[in-house]
Structure formats: structure tokens, C-alpha cells
Design an enzyme around this catalytic site. Structure first.
Site, PDB file in Angstrom:
ATOM      1  N   ASP A  11       0.809  -1.220   0.098  1.00  0.00           N
ATOM      2  CA  ASP A  11      -0.025   0.032  -0.048  1.00  0.00           C
ATOM      3  C   ASP A  11       0.774   1.303   0.123  1.00  0.00           C
ATOM      4  OD1 ASP A  11      -2.375   1.565   0.258  1.00  0.00           O
ATOM      5  OD2 ASP A  11      -2.104   1.602   2.462  1.00  0.00           O
ATOM      6  N   GLU A  71      -1.376  -1.543  -4.787  1.00  0.00           N
ATOM      7  CA  GLU A  71      -2.283  -0.951  -5.287  1.00  0.00           C
ATOM      8  C   GLU A  71      -2.285   0.262  -6.279  1.00  0.00           C
ATOM      9  OE1 GLU A  71      -5.660  -0.382  -2.075  1.00  0.00           O
ATOM     10  OE2 GLU A  71      -5.012   2.150  -2.260  1.00  0.00           O
ATOM     11  N   ASP A 146      -2.952   1.072   7.177  1.00  0.00           N
ATOM     12  CA  ASP A 146      -1.945   0.955   6.074  1.00  0.00           C
ATOM     13  C   ASP A 146      -1.623  -0.572   6.066  1.00  0.00           C
ATOM     14  OD1 ASP A 146      -1.631   3.726   5.205  1.00  0.00           O
ATOM     15  OD2 ASP A 146      -0.744   3.932   7.272  1.00  0.00           O
TER      16      ASP A 146
END
Length: 187
Positions: A11, A71, A146
Site C-alpha cells: 500500500d 495498489e 496501512d
């Protein structure tokens, strides 16, 4: 033949780069580890990016994943913020690529849909579902949004790679019809 695949999910962020590692064996997902890399915000951009790259390289060398997933960048109204996030994402993609890993990319909506079932899920819903899907990760008090997002990316990759393998291994419609006709002609 290796039955377990280790996946690192990422992420990306310039302030915090979340990472999560899972093992996949068939349909079973197992938590391996998670964390966050936080460069000093007072450093120059280039030094922060180097910290992200080197920190992630250390994580990959520690956990030895087979594949990586990240991502995709969320484009917001502030072009400067989007560009900085893109820099962080590039640093995060280079570390696994440099170590020979393939890097799959997933949109945030796909990650949320894969893990929560709804593409518009919020961070709390993602965190809740990651804790349900990976109970050992949920038992860790250190699990933040996160880190949960990174684990969700890894889970999404596990689901998507399984679907791709099923598609590759299943016969096409015309092949299946040919097999049925061949069985009928033998009988």
C-alpha cells in the site's frame, strides 16, 4: 513442486508504505508478517524515496516472497499530491522488480470488492475483514489501516491468481463441447 506461494502486498504512500506478507496454499491464506515503512518527513523527496526503496528491499530480503502486488495510484483533486504518491509507488514497484519479482497492480475498488465485497468500503471495513480472513494478523495489536490495506492487496492477488489459474486449466466452451461429443460417440 512448490505448493505454497508467498505474496507481498504493498500500500504505497510517501509518509507510510504499508506492507503485508501472506502464504497461499490452495484456498488457504496464512498471515506471515506486516509492517510500515515511514521515512523522515523532513528529508528531501529523493531521500524519502530512497528510504522507501531500501526499507522495502530489506523486507523482501527478509520474507522472500514469490510475487508482489501493489495498489494502483488513486488520482485525487490535488495534482501535486497525486504526483508525489506516484513517486512513492514507483519506489515501491522498483524494489520487488529489482529482486526479480513480478509486480501485479490492482485498483483500490477491486481490492475492496475482493476483500469486503463492496468497492466503496471504508478503511475500517477493510481492517475488519482482513482481521477475519487472517486471524493471526488480527491478533497483532500493531495492525494499522496501512498494513491492513497492504494485506488486502496480497489477498486480492491470491484470489485473482487463483481465478486466472482456473481459467487457464479449464477447457474452452468449444473444447468442452468436443469432449462431450467424443464421449457420446464412444458410448
Amino acid at each position: 513442486m512448490k505448493n505454497t506461494i508467498r505474496i507481498i502486498g504493498l500500500d504505497p504512500g510517501l509518509r507510510r508504505l504499508g506492507w503485508g506478507v501472506i502464504d497461499v496454499e490452495g484456498a488457504r491464506l496464512s498471515w506471515v508478517g506486516h509492517g510500515v515503512i515511514t521515512p523522515d518527513e523532513k528529508q528531501a523527496l529523493s531521500d524519502r524515496l530512497l528510504d522507501l526503496f531500501e526499507g522495502l528491499t530489506q523486507v523482501i530480503e527478509t520474507y522472500h516472497p514469490d510475487e508482489a502486488a501493489i495498489e494502483e495510484t488513486f488520482v485525487n483533486m490535488n495534482p501535486a499530491s497525486t504526483l508525489k504518491l506516484g513517486h512513492a509507488r514507483a519506489a515501491a514497484m522498483l524494489a520487488p522488480a529489482k529482486l526479480g519479482l513480478s509486480v501485479a497492480e490492482y485498483a483500490a475498488l477491486d481490492v475492496k470488492k475482493s476483500v469486503v465485497g463492496a468497492g466503496r468500503a471504508d478503511k475500517d471495513q477493510v481492517l475488519f475483514m482482513v482481521k477475519r480472513l487472517l486471524p493471526r494478523a488480527g491478533a497483532e495489536a500493531t495492525l494499522t489501516a496501512d498494513m491492513a490495506d497492504a494485506l488486502a492487496v496480497a489477498i486480492t492477488h491470491a484470489h485473482k491468481r487463483k481465478m486466472a489459474m482456473l481459467k487457464r486449466n479449464s477447457p474452452s466452451r468449444s473444447e468442452a463441447l468436443g469432449q462431450i461429443k467424443a464421449k457420446r460417440s464412444v458410448a
